[in-house]
Design a protein around this motif. Structure first.
Motif, mmCIF file in Angstrom:
data_model
loop_
_atom_site.group_PDB
_atom_site.id
_atom_site.type_symbol
_atom_site.label_atom_id
_atom_site.label_comp_id
_atom_site.label_asym_id
_atom_site.label_seq_id
_atom_site.Cartn_x
_atom_site.Cartn_y
_atom_site.Cartn_z
ATOM 1 N N GLN A 114 28.558 42.250 12.836
ATOM 2 C CA GLN A 114 29.200 42.826 11.651
ATOM 3 C C GLN A 114 30.483 42.076 11.307
ATOM 4 N N ALA A 115 31.231 41.696 12.320
ATOM 5 C CA ALA A 115 32.507 41.021 12.084
ATOM 6 C C ALA A 115 32.318 39.674 11.398
ATOM 7 N N THR A 116 31.150 39.076 11.572
ATOM 8 C CA THR A 116 30.925 37.761 10.981
ATOM 9 C C THR A 116 30.085 37.803 9.708
ATOM 10 N N THR A 117 29.388 38.904 9.450
ATOM 11 C CA THR A 117 28.485 38.927 8.298
ATOM 12 C C THR A 117 28.817 39.992 7.261
ATOM 13 N N ALA A 118 29.622 40.968 7.597
ATOM 14 C CA ALA A 118 29.911 42.078 6.679
ATOM 15 C C ALA A 118 30.987 41.678 5.674
ATOM 16 N N ASP A 119 31.183 42.551 4.695
ATOM 17 C CA ASP A 119 32.279 42.320 3.750
ATOM 18 C C ASP A 119 33.600 42.466 4.505
ATOM 19 N N ALA A 120 34.684 42.094 3.871
ATOM 20 C CA ALA A 120 35.986 42.027 4.535
ATOM 21 C C ALA A 120 36.405 43.353 5.160
ATOM 22 N N GLN A 121 36.200 44.445 4.447
ATOM 23 C CA GLN A 121 36.615 45.752 4.971
ATOM 24 C C GLN A 121 35.808 46.123 6.213
ATOM 25 N N GLU A 122 34.496 45.960 6.153
ATOM 26 C CA GLU A 122 33.646 46.259 7.312
ATOM 27 C C GLU A 122 33.948 45.308 8.469
#
Length: 117
Positions: free
Chosen positions: A85-93
């Motif tokens: 998630q830290a590498t593929t999600a939007d900035a907030q996620e």
């Protein structure tokens, strides 16, 4: 009420020695052994060149935390999901995932430190 098998650690947390950590990694995360060996070699070279044990101490501290997380299947799975998630999600996620990763690492460091007492 007893914890389910998936909540039980795969192995006890090993002592913070290179040999014990190598054995633990081989048992719970054999795919990580090449990285373990490579990082150990680098730490040993740095320690030798600098006549300082700090690189080896950082190495054992890092791998103790790694084992602390990986020996717990549910926690290891959550940690891996958060890394994704830290590498593929939007900035907030990604920020939320990074914050949770930080909390897991802090808890693992504290557990390792507690076990050393």
């Amino acid at each position: 009420m007893t914890a389910s098998a998936s909540e039980q650690p795969l192995i006890p947390q090993p002592p913070t020695t290179v040999a014990a950590l190598r054995q633990a990694v081989a048992q719970i995360a054999p795919a990580a052994l090449p990285a373990f060996t490579r990082e150990l070699d680098q730490a040993a070279d740095q320690a030798r060149l600098g006549s300082d044990l700090a690189p080896l101490q950082r190495f054992t501290a890092h791998w103790s935390v790694y084992v602390q997380i990986q020996r717990q299947p549910r926690l290891a799975a959550r940690f891996a999901a958060l890394e994704g998630q830290a590498t593929t999600a939007d900035a907030q996620e990604a920020r939320r995932a990074a914050a949770e990763i930080g909390r897991i690492l802090d808890e693992a460091r504290a557990a390792v430190a507690q076990g050393m007492r």
